[in-house]
Write a protein that holds these residues in place. Structure first.
Motif, mmCIF file in Angstrom:
data_model
loop_
_atom_site.group_PDB
_atom_site.id
_atom_site.type_symbol
_atom_site.label_atom_id
_atom_site.label_comp_id
_atom_site.label_asym_id
_atom_site.label_seq_id
_atom_site.Cartn_x
_atom_site.Cartn_y
_atom_site.Cartn_z
ATOM 1 N N THR A 50 -23.882 -43.178 17.566
ATOM 2 C CA THR A 50 -23.529 -42.964 16.166
ATOM 3 C C THR A 50 -24.491 -41.997 15.473
ATOM 4 N N GLY A 51 -25.537 -41.576 16.164
ATOM 5 C CA GLY A 51 -26.542 -40.705 15.543
ATOM 6 C C GLY A 51 -25.958 -39.415 15.001
ATOM 7 N N HIS A 52 -25.145 -38.757 15.808
ATOM 8 C CA HIS A 52 -24.534 -37.487 15.401
ATOM 9 C C HIS A 52 -23.614 -37.698 14.205
ATOM 10 N N TRP A 53 -22.756 -38.691 14.335
ATOM 11 C CA TRP A 53 -21.784 -39.011 13.270
ATOM 12 C C TRP A 53 -22.508 -39.318 11.956
ATOM 13 N N TRP A 54 -23.561 -40.146 12.055
ATOM 14 C CA TRP A 54 -24.256 -40.585 10.839
ATOM 15 C C TRP A 54 -24.981 -39.415 10.167
ATOM 16 N N MET A 55 -25.676 -38.572 10.939
ATOM 17 C CA MET A 55 -26.391 -37.444 10.345
ATOM 18 C C MET A 55 -25.421 -36.458 9.687
ATOM 19 N N GLN A 56 -24.236 -36.324 10.274
ATOM 20 C CA GLN A 56 -23.222 -35.451 9.672
ATOM 21 C C GLN A 56 -22.855 -35.971 8.283
ATOM 22 N N ARG A 57 -22.757 -37.291 8.153
ATOM 23 C CA ARG A 57 -22.412 -37.902 6.857
ATOM 24 C C ARG A 57 -23.581 -37.825 5.881
ATOM 25 N N VAL A 58 -24.793 -38.114 6.351
ATOM 26 C CA VAL A 58 -25.967 -38.078 5.481
ATOM 27 C C VAL A 58 -26.115 -36.683 4.875
ATOM 28 N N THR A 59 -26.013 -35.650 5.722
ATOM 29 C CA THR A 59 -26.160 -34.282 5.218
ATOM 30 C C THR A 59 -24.983 -33.917 4.313
ATOM 31 N N ALA A 60 -23.783 -34.427 4.620
ATOM 32 C CA ALA A 60 -22.614 -34.132 3.780
ATOM 33 C C ALA A 60 -22.821 -34.663 2.372
ATOM 34 N N VAL A 61 -23.301 -35.903 2.277
ATOM 35 C CA VAL A 61 -23.532 -36.505 0.958
ATOM 36 C C VAL A 61 -24.592 -35.714 0.192
ATOM 37 N N ALA A 62 -25.674 -35.334 0.897
ATOM 38 C CA ALA A 62 -26.738 -34.566 0.247
ATOM 39 C C ALA A 62 -26.238 -33.211 -0.224
ATOM 40 N N LEU A 63 -25.312 -32.629 0.540
ATOM 41 C CA LEU A 63 -24.833 -31.284 0.215
ATOM 42 C C LEU A 63 -23.905 -31.262 -1.001
ATOM 43 N N VAL A 64 -23.335 -32.404 -1.375
ATOM 44 C CA VAL A 64 -22.440 -32.419 -2.540
ATOM 45 C C VAL A 64 -23.179 -31.936 -3.794
ATOM 46 N N PRO A 65 -24.290 -32.594 -4.218
ATOM 47 C CA PRO A 65 -24.987 -32.071 -5.406
ATOM 48 C C PRO A 65 -25.677 -30.725 -5.146
ATOM 49 N N LEU A 66 -26.229 -30.549 -3.945
ATOM 50 C CA LEU A 66 -26.962 -29.310 -3.657
ATOM 51 C C LEU A 66 -26.045 -28.085 -3.714
ATOM 52 N N ALA A 67 -24.818 -28.231 -3.210
ATOM 53 C CA ALA A 67 -23.877 -27.103 -3.223
ATOM 54 C C ALA A 67 -23.492 -26.756 -4.659
ATOM 55 N N ILE A 68 -23.223 -27.783 -5.475
ATOM 56 C CA ILE A 68 -22.861 -27.533 -6.878
ATOM 57 C C ILE A 68 -24.024 -26.825 -7.576
ATOM 58 N N TRP A 69 -25.236 -27.334 -7.363
ATOM 59 C CA TRP A 69 -26.427 -26.736 -7.975
ATOM 60 C C TRP A 69 -26.570 -25.271 -7.561
ATOM 61 N N PHE A 70 -26.387 -24.983 -6.269
ATOM 62 C CA PHE A 70 -26.589 -23.612 -5.807
ATOM 63 C C PHE A 70 -25.524 -22.669 -6.353
ATOM 64 N N VAL A 71 -24.255 -23.107 -6.372
ATOM 65 C CA VAL A 71 -23.178 -22.230 -6.866
ATOM 66 C C VAL A 71 -23.432 -21.879 -8.332
ATOM 67 N N ILE A 72 -23.828 -22.865 -9.137
ATOM 68 C CA ILE A 72 -24.110 -22.606 -10.550
ATOM 69 C C ILE A 72 -25.285 -21.617 -10.673
ATOM 70 N N GLY A 73 -26.339 -21.854 -9.900
ATOM 71 C CA GLY A 73 -27.498 -20.963 -9.927
ATOM 72 C C GLY A 73 -27.151 -19.552 -9.483
#
Lengths: 143, 136
Positions: free
Chosen positions: B30-53
């Motif tokens: 489950t390591g691969h699957w879980w890290m894909q989800r962890v990074t996906a969740v983190a990327l939600v606010p980070l992507a919005i922040w970067f696009v605005i910037g």
């Protein structure tokens, strides 16, 4: 060396004779549906975004490097082809973003009913188009 | 496989066969699957922040970009974005390669090339941000 997955291909037919196990039908025999189409689009958008990181890193490295390097990168991004690429990546980003959230919702064990999956699929496409248009319009105005 | 599948003996035999094939869980499935989800969740606010910037700095000259990246908060969020984005991307590209490159030698070679290329890109991006943040 032979593919180790060949080990999974050995089987027996109804008469007990050893056969190479038949594969399930190829993808092409299935009628495309919104669920399968959006699924492959998610993957394609992800790969497109991976290619897009080349531009992202070029832009960052050029800004860190020198005025000459930055004006070259900025010049390419401000060209019509640059704008077209950025518009494409904006759509890929928002689609992958919205559909990714749909995936996270599924991971939470929700939205699996066919009706819900169809509705969320349509919503994701609409949201991606709206967010892309919004980003491009605000971007064009801000420039 | 000619014996009934539900006998204890055949269950053991199957498990040994599974081991011999070298497939199945290595206790990190489950390591691969879980890290894909962890990074996906983190990327939600980070992507919005970067696009605005990024929109905010459209058409800006190099000085403005360096000034933006030079802020400690911006540099921190940029490094977080770079880390999550490239980890997410490597995990995703890995699955795509594993799905479509069937020949084992070519698959391993493609995976190694992908890891090397994306790893170097990530380091270049991080070094660029750090240079702007520290050296200006």
């Amino acid at each position: 060396m032979a593919d180790v997955r060949e080990a999974l291909m050995s089987g027996r037919n109804s008469e007990g004779a050893r056969v190479r196990r038949p594969l399930s039908p190829h993808l092409q025999v299935y009628r495309p549906q919104i669920t399968s189409t959006l699924s492959i689009l998610h993957r394609m958008a992800g790969v497109a975004l991976a290619v897009g990181t080349l531009l992202f890193v070029w832009w960052l490295a050029a800004a860190a490097d020198s005025d000459a390097a930055f004006s070259l990168a900025a010049g390419v991004m401000n060209s019509p082809i640059g704008w077209l690429l950025i518009a494409g990546w904006t759509l890929a980003l928002w689609y992958h973003f919205c559909n990714g959230i749909r995936h996270l919702w599924w991971d939470a064990g929700r939205g699996f009913e066919l009706k819900e999956a169809h509705a969320s699929g349509k919503f994701v496409v609409g949201a991606a188009v709206v967010l892309t248009a919004l980003t491009l319009i605000v971007g064009a105005l801000a420039r | 496989m000619s014996t009934p599948a539900n006998t204890r003996e055949s269950a053991i035999r199957r498990s040994l066969l599974g081991q011999m094939r070298g497939l199945g869980s290595a206790r990190s499935g489950t390591g691969h699957w879980w890290m894909q989800r962890v990074t996906a969740v983190a990327l939600v606010p980070l992507a919005i922040w970067f696009v605005i910037g990024a929109i905010d700095h459209l058409g800006s000259g190099r000085t403005a970009i360096v000034h933006w990246m030079g802020g400690p908060v911006t540099a921190t969020l940029m490094l977080a974005l770079i880390a999550c984005m490239f980890e997410h991307m490597q995990l995703g590209l890995q699955v795509v390669i594993e799905d479509y490159v069937h020949n084992e030698a070519r698959r391993v070679a493609t995976l190694l090339a992908m890891k090397a290329g994306t790893g170097l890109l990530a380091i270049l991006a991080a070094i660029s941000v750090l240079k702007m943040a520290i050296a200006g």
